[in-house]
Design a protein around this motif. Structure first.
Motif, PDB file in Angstrom:
ATOM      1  N   ASN A 146       0.818  -1.217   0.000  1.00 26.18           N
ATOM      2  CA  ASN A 146       0.000   0.000   0.000  1.00 26.18           C
ATOM      3  C   ASN A 146       0.854   1.270   0.000  1.00 26.18           C
ATOM      4  O   ASN A 146       0.688   2.164   0.834  1.00 26.18           O
ATOM      5  CB  ASN A 146      -0.946  -0.005   1.208  1.00 26.18           C
ATOM      6  CG  ASN A 146      -2.073   1.007   1.066  1.00 26.18           C
ATOM      7  OD1 ASN A 146      -2.322   1.542  -0.022  1.00 26.18           O
ATOM      8  ND2 ASN A 146      -2.748   1.289   2.169  1.00 26.18           N
ATOM      9  N   SER A 147       1.765   1.369  -0.946  1.00 28.76           N
ATOM     10  CA  SER A 147       2.645   2.547  -1.006  1.00 28.76           C
ATOM     11  C   SER A 147       1.879   3.827  -1.335  1.00 28.76           C
ATOM     12  O   SER A 147       2.350   4.930  -1.034  1.00 28.76           O
ATOM     13  CB  SER A 147       3.738   2.327  -2.061  1.00 28.76           C
ATOM     14  OG  SER A 147       3.173   2.148  -3.355  1.00 28.76           O
ATOM     15  N   LEU A 148       0.683   3.723  -1.939  1.00 32.09           N
ATOM     16  CA  LEU A 148      -0.132   4.914  -2.218  1.00 32.09           C
ATOM     17  C   LEU A 148      -0.903   5.389  -0.984  1.00 32.09           C
ATOM     18  O   LEU A 148      -1.504   6.459  -1.003  1.00 32.09           O
ATOM     19  CB  LEU A 148      -1.129   4.622  -3.349  1.00 32.09           C
ATOM     20  CG  LEU A 148      -0.531   4.424  -4.743  1.00 32.09           C
ATOM     21  CD1 LEU A 148      -1.622   4.020  -5.732  1.00 32.09           C
ATOM     22  CD2 LEU A 148       0.163   5.695  -5.221  1.00 32.09           C
ATOM     23  N   GLY A 149      -0.881   4.600   0.060  1.00 35.02           N
ATOM     24  CA  GLY A 149      -1.561   4.991   1.303  1.00 35.02           C
ATOM     25  C   GLY A 149      -3.069   4.996   1.180  1.00 35.02           C
ATOM     26  O   GLY A 149      -3.746   5.872   1.732  1.00 35.02           O
ATOM     27  N   ILE A 150      -3.624   4.025   0.487  1.00 36.61           N
ATOM     28  CA  ILE A 150      -5.080   3.950   0.328  1.00 36.61           C
ATOM     29  C   ILE A 150      -5.710   3.607   1.675  1.00 36.61           C
ATOM     30  O   ILE A 150      -5.423   2.563   2.263  1.00 36.61           O
ATOM     31  CB  ILE A 150      -5.469   2.884  -0.718  1.00 36.61           C
ATOM     32  CG1 ILE A 150      -4.832   3.207  -2.073  1.00 36.61           C
ATOM     33  CG2 ILE A 150      -6.990   2.786  -0.852  1.00 36.61           C
ATOM     34  CD1 ILE A 150      -5.000   2.103  -3.104  1.00 36.61           C
ATOM     35  N   ARG A 151      -6.539   4.494   2.170  1.00 34.40           N
ATOM     36  CA  ARG A 151      -7.226   4.260   3.442  1.00 34.40           C
ATOM     37  C   ARG A 151      -8.667   3.794   3.226  1.00 34.40           C
ATOM     38  O   ARG A 151      -9.184   2.964   3.977  1.00 34.40           O
ATOM     39  CB  ARG A 151      -7.235   5.548   4.277  1.00 34.40           C
ATOM     40  CG  ARG A 151      -7.916   5.416   5.650  1.00 34.40           C
ATOM     41  CD  ARG A 151      -8.084   6.755   6.321  1.00 34.40           C
ATOM     42  NE  ARG A 151      -8.872   7.675   5.523  1.00 34.40           N
ATOM     43  CZ  ARG A 151     -10.215   7.702   5.511  1.00 34.40           C
ATOM     44  NH1 ARG A 151     -10.893   6.841   6.243  1.00 34.40           N
ATOM     45  NH2 ARG A 151     -10.856   8.565   4.759  1.00 34.40           N
ATOM     46  N   GLU A 152      -9.309   4.343   2.187  1.00 36.08           N
ATOM     47  CA  GLU A 152     -10.700   4.000   1.888  1.00 36.08           C
ATOM     48  C   GLU A 152     -10.810   3.645   0.406  1.00 36.08           C
ATOM     49  O   GLU A 152     -10.391   4.410  -0.451  1.00 36.08           O
ATOM     50  CB  GLU A 152     -11.630   5.178   2.211  1.00 36.08           C
ATOM     51  CG  GLU A 152     -13.085   4.934   1.860  1.00 36.08           C
ATOM     52  CD  GLU A 152     -13.949   6.174   2.002  1.00 36.08           C
ATOM     53  OE1 GLU A 152     -15.161   6.081   1.726  1.00 36.08           O
ATOM     54  OE2 GLU A 152     -13.408   7.237   2.362  1.00 36.08           O
ATOM     55  N   VAL A 153     -11.367   2.483   0.115  1.00 34.17           N
ATOM     56  CA  VAL A 153     -11.575   2.049  -1.270  1.00 34.17           C
ATOM     57  C   VAL A 153     -13.028   2.320  -1.656  1.00 34.17           C
ATOM     58  O   VAL A 153     -13.948   1.921  -0.926  1.00 34.17           O
ATOM     59  CB  VAL A 153     -11.269   0.545  -1.436  1.00 34.17           C
ATOM     60  CG1 VAL A 153     -11.589   0.090  -2.858  1.00 34.17           C
ATOM     61  CG2 VAL A 153      -9.815   0.256  -1.090  1.00 34.17           C
ATOM     62  N   ILE A 154     -13.242   2.988  -2.779  1.00 27.57           N
ATOM     63  CA  ILE A 154     -14.628   3.251  -3.203  1.00 27.57           C
ATOM     64  C   ILE A 154     -15.006   2.540  -4.497  1.00 27.57           C
ATOM     65  O   ILE A 154     -16.189   2.427  -4.815  1.00 27.57           O
ATOM     66  CB  ILE A 154     -14.896   4.766  -3.352  1.00 27.57           C
ATOM     67  CG1 ILE A 154     -14.070   5.368  -4.491  1.00 27.57           C
ATOM     68  CG2 ILE A 154     -14.681   5.493  -2.040  1.00 27.57           C
ATOM     69  CD1 ILE A 154     -14.515   6.788  -4.860  1.00 27.57           C
ATOM     70  N   ILE A 155     -14.029   2.051  -5.261  1.00 28.56           N
ATOM     71  CA  ILE A 155     -14.343   1.333  -6.497  1.00 28.56           C
ATOM     72  C   ILE A 155     -14.949  -0.024  -6.135  1.00 28.56           C
ATOM     73  O   ILE A 155     -14.465  -0.720  -5.239  1.00 28.56           O
ATOM     74  CB  ILE A 155     -13.086   1.167  -7.379  1.00 28.56           C
ATOM     75  CG1 ILE A 155     -13.439   0.576  -8.743  1.00 28.56           C
ATOM     76  CG2 ILE A 155     -12.010   0.363  -6.683  1.00 28.56           C
ATOM     77  CD1 ILE A 155     -14.109   1.522  -9.674  1.00 28.56           C
ATOM     78  N   LYS A 156     -16.050  -0.392  -6.786  1.00 30.07           N
ATOM     79  CA  LYS A 156     -16.744  -1.644  -6.474  1.00 30.07           C
ATOM     80  C   LYS A 156     -16.662  -2.618  -7.647  1.00 30.07           C
ATOM     81  O   LYS A 156     -16.607  -2.226  -8.805  1.00 30.07           O
ATOM     82  CB  LYS A 156     -18.227  -1.371  -6.157  1.00 30.07           C
ATOM     83  CG  LYS A 156     -18.450  -0.588  -4.875  1.00 30.07           C
ATOM     84  CD  LYS A 156     -19.938  -0.355  -4.653  1.00 30.07           C
ATOM     85  CE  LYS A 156     -20.203   0.439  -3.376  1.00 30.07           C
ATOM     86  NZ  LYS A 156     -19.889  -0.329  -2.167  1.00 30.07           N
ATOM     87  N   ARG A 157     -16.667  -3.881  -7.316  1.00 26.47           N
ATOM     88  CA  ARG A 157     -16.729  -4.908  -8.343  1.00 26.47           C
ATOM     89  C   ARG A 157     -18.127  -4.918  -8.976  1.00 26.47           C
ATOM     90  O   ARG A 157     -19.077  -4.391  -8.398  1.00 26.47           O
ATOM     91  CB  ARG A 157     -16.389  -6.275  -7.748  1.00 26.47           C
ATOM     92  CG  ARG A 157     -14.912  -6.424  -7.444  1.00 26.47           C
ATOM     93  CD  ARG A 157     -14.612  -7.624  -6.580  1.00 26.47           C
ATOM     94  NE  ARG A 157     -13.161  -7.844  -6.474  1.00 26.47           N
ATOM     95  CZ  ARG A 157     -12.341  -7.170  -5.676  1.00 26.47           C
ATOM     96  NH1 ARG A 157     -12.841  -6.235  -4.868  1.00 26.47           N
ATOM     97  NH2 ARG A 157     -11.047  -7.430  -5.660  1.00 26.47           N
ATOM     98  N   CYS A 158     -18.237  -5.554 -10.151  1.00 28.92           N
ATOM     99  CA  CYS A 158     -19.531  -5.604 -10.823  1.00 28.92           C
ATOM    100  C   CYS A 158     -19.759  -6.968 -11.448  1.00 28.92           C
ATOM    101  O   CYS A 158     -18.818  -7.757 -11.643  1.00 28.92           O
ATOM    102  CB  CYS A 158     -19.645  -4.501 -11.876  1.00 28.92           C
ATOM    103  SG  CYS A 158     -18.598  -4.724 -13.326  1.00 28.92           S
TER     104      CYS A 158
END
Length: 545
Positions: A146-158
């Motif tokens: 997690n080098s980008l420091g993603i804390r919250e993911v909002i993209i969802k699978r479909c």
């Protein structure tokens, strides 16, 4: 005969001949057998006549908008006009759910119906795969450090299927602090951002740029992290390479039809691709297109989003209505039986849609009454006279039983409308705030007295407003009512509409305002169409409609 039997008995032209009739060069066609082809697109914007087919708020069975669009195009062809259809692709969700296929019906269908309603040329599968590749890359990035420091993911699978069990899922987030599982969920493919991006992209360069601008999540300072930060746009574009090209098929009468992309109008923007529309306009003198559900949903989004984005003005707008829908909006318990009194009450819904199109958007409008077998002469005459009192002509048509011949009276009037001066005004300005845009749609188009925001919607709006300036607003709400409550029929007034949340589609360039209890992942009904279908040993299908 069933729709399937009618479609199977039709003698289709070789798709190369259909392309030739449009003026497409052989080198521009990539054939998928004899009856389907991908088209190498041309996107300049000539001065052709664009005709929008929209509708009043429907019954659960739908009012035959696609059937009307196909019948109208066939009628224009009978008048020796050079015409092309621009329609959306069906989703497997509704095909195996309640609504069924999306190829029209009776004598007004696009074909090959079986292939179009099922896997077609694989566009939906490509969108699903590209979307889910991005999700896999995001979760792999988190797993790998997690080098980008993603804390919250909002993209969802479909997935291209109605599956309510996938609305809420739990995803393990190994190697994160405390290893706390993430609550997530799926959306149906039609509602995912990549479907919208495919609809709006006019070339590979624009496609890659939009894919890279998808917001995948936020860091600990709530700053957005984009797909391009992962370098994901190239791989997604590779998957979508062929899906970007519009699909050429034909009506049962041989009218060319570009069928491409399939967003739903109740949870997405509900229009076919920009490439398909522009390619049709480049090759034909008249282009007939449709926008999903009523003019409050697909119609508004077509005019406020698509037309503004592409600098298009429709020459005519066909408002589809049925007597059964008017009975329904008038309170009839059984809208399949004659009920003049219910129709007299139900025309308030029709009136609101007419006023929106003529007074709000100021587009040239005609009402098409899609006739069903049990409609009475008194009911039909009442609606025609009611429309006349509002300054709009109403024409009774029979596309299902008579095909193009059943729409000749409509095509005559549409040609006249297209020859009159064109005009289009928008509901909101792009410079308005997101809240102002939402309020204007709800109050002007739906007739709401008040717009309320949930606490979640307020927080989301605050979070996204600074980097969603000049974005369009796409409201997700029930298709059955002008309000956010499916039970409020007719033309309700003095109602409030609640926005449950705002979701950004940064690559697509719009924000989704989710109203009422609408879900971005539909569910199956008590008796899904899938359970009524059969296939014999020869491959012939029963129940696909």
């Amino acid at each position: 005969m069933t729709d399937y039997e009618i479609a199977k008995s039709a003698k289709l032209k070789d798709i190369r001949k259909v392309g030739k009739s449009l003026g497409c060069k052989k080198s521009a066609l990539i054939c998928y057998g004899k009856n389907m082809a991908k088209v190498e697109s041309i996107t300049n914007n000539p001065n052709s006549k664009l005709i929008l087919v929209t509708a009043i708020n429907p019954t659960p069975a739908g009012e035959g908008k696609t059937t009307v669009a196909i019948g109208l195009a066939d009628a224009l062809k009978l008048q020796k006009k050079k015409v092309c259809l621009a329609l959306r692709e069906p989703s497997l969700g509704p095909v195996f759910g309640m609504k069924g296929g999306a190829c029209g019906g009776g004598q007004s269908q696009v074909a090959p119906m079986e292939e179009i309603n099922l896997h077609f040329t694989g566009d939906f599968h490509a969108v699903t795969s590209a979307n889910n590749l991005l999700c896999a890359l995001v979760d792999n990035h988190i797993f790998q450090g997690n080098s980008l420091g993603i804390r919250e993911v909002i993209i969802k699978r479909c997935i291209d299927m109605n599956d309510r069990a996938l609305r809420e899922i739990t995803i393990s987030q190994e190697k994160l602090k405390n290893n706390i599982p993430r609550q997530d969920g799926f959306v149906i493919t039609s509602a995912c951002e990549i479907m919208a991006i495919l609809c709006f992209s006019r070339n590979m360069q624009e496609l890659k740029a939009r894919l890279g601008n998808i917001i995948i999540g936020y860091d600990k300072k709530d700053k957005p992290i984009f797909a391009k930060a992962l370098g994901a746009e190239q791989a997604m574009a590779i998957i979508l390479k062929e899906a970007l090209k519009p699909n050429l098929v034909q009506s049962l009468m041989g009218t060319p039809a570009l069928v491409h992309c399939g967003p739903f109008a109740n949870i997405a923007h509900g229009c076919n691709s920009s490439l398909a529309t522009l390619t049709a306009l480049n090759h034909a003198d008249y282009v007939v297109t449709e926008a999903g559900f009523g003019s409050d949903l697909g119609g508004e989004k077509f005019l406020d989003i698509k037309c503004r984005m592409l600098n298009l003005v429709p020459g005519a707008c066909v408002l589809t209505a049925t007597i059964r829908a008017l009975r329904h909006h008038g309170g009839a318990e059984n809208y399949g039986e004659a009920n003049l009194e219910a129709v007299k009450k139900g025309v308030k819904n029709l009136e609101k849609h007419i006023m929106n199109l003529t007074n709000l958007f100021k587009v040239n409008t005609i009402c098409a009454i899609n006739k069903f077998e049990n409609d009475t002469r008194e009911e039909l005459e009442f609606v025609k006279n009611f429309c006349k009192s509002l300054g709009v002509m109403a024409v009774v048509i029979e596309p299902h039983s008579k095909g193009g011949k059943g729409c000749l009276p409509l095509s005559d009037e549409v040609v006249k409308l297209c020859d009159t001066p064109k005009n289009l005004e928008y509901v909101y300005e792009l410079s308005d705030t997101l809240l102002q845009k939402t309020q204007k749609i709800c109050q002007k188009v739906y007739g709401a007295k008040k717009v309320m925001l949930s606490e979640k919607a307020k927080a989301s709006l605050k979070k996204i407003s600074s980097y969603a300036k000049d974005f369009y607003v796409c409201i997700a709400k029930t298709q059955y009512s002008l309000s956010g409550d499916a039970k409020l029929l007719g033309a309700p007034s003095d109602f409030a509409i609640e926005i449950r949340d705002f979701e950004i589609r940064h690559g697509a360039g719009f924000v989704v305002a989710i109203a009422g209890d609408i879900m971005l992942m539909p569910g199956l009904g008590k008796l899904p169409a899938a359970l009524r279908m059969k296939i014999d040993d020869n491959g012939d299908i029963q129940g696909l409609f």
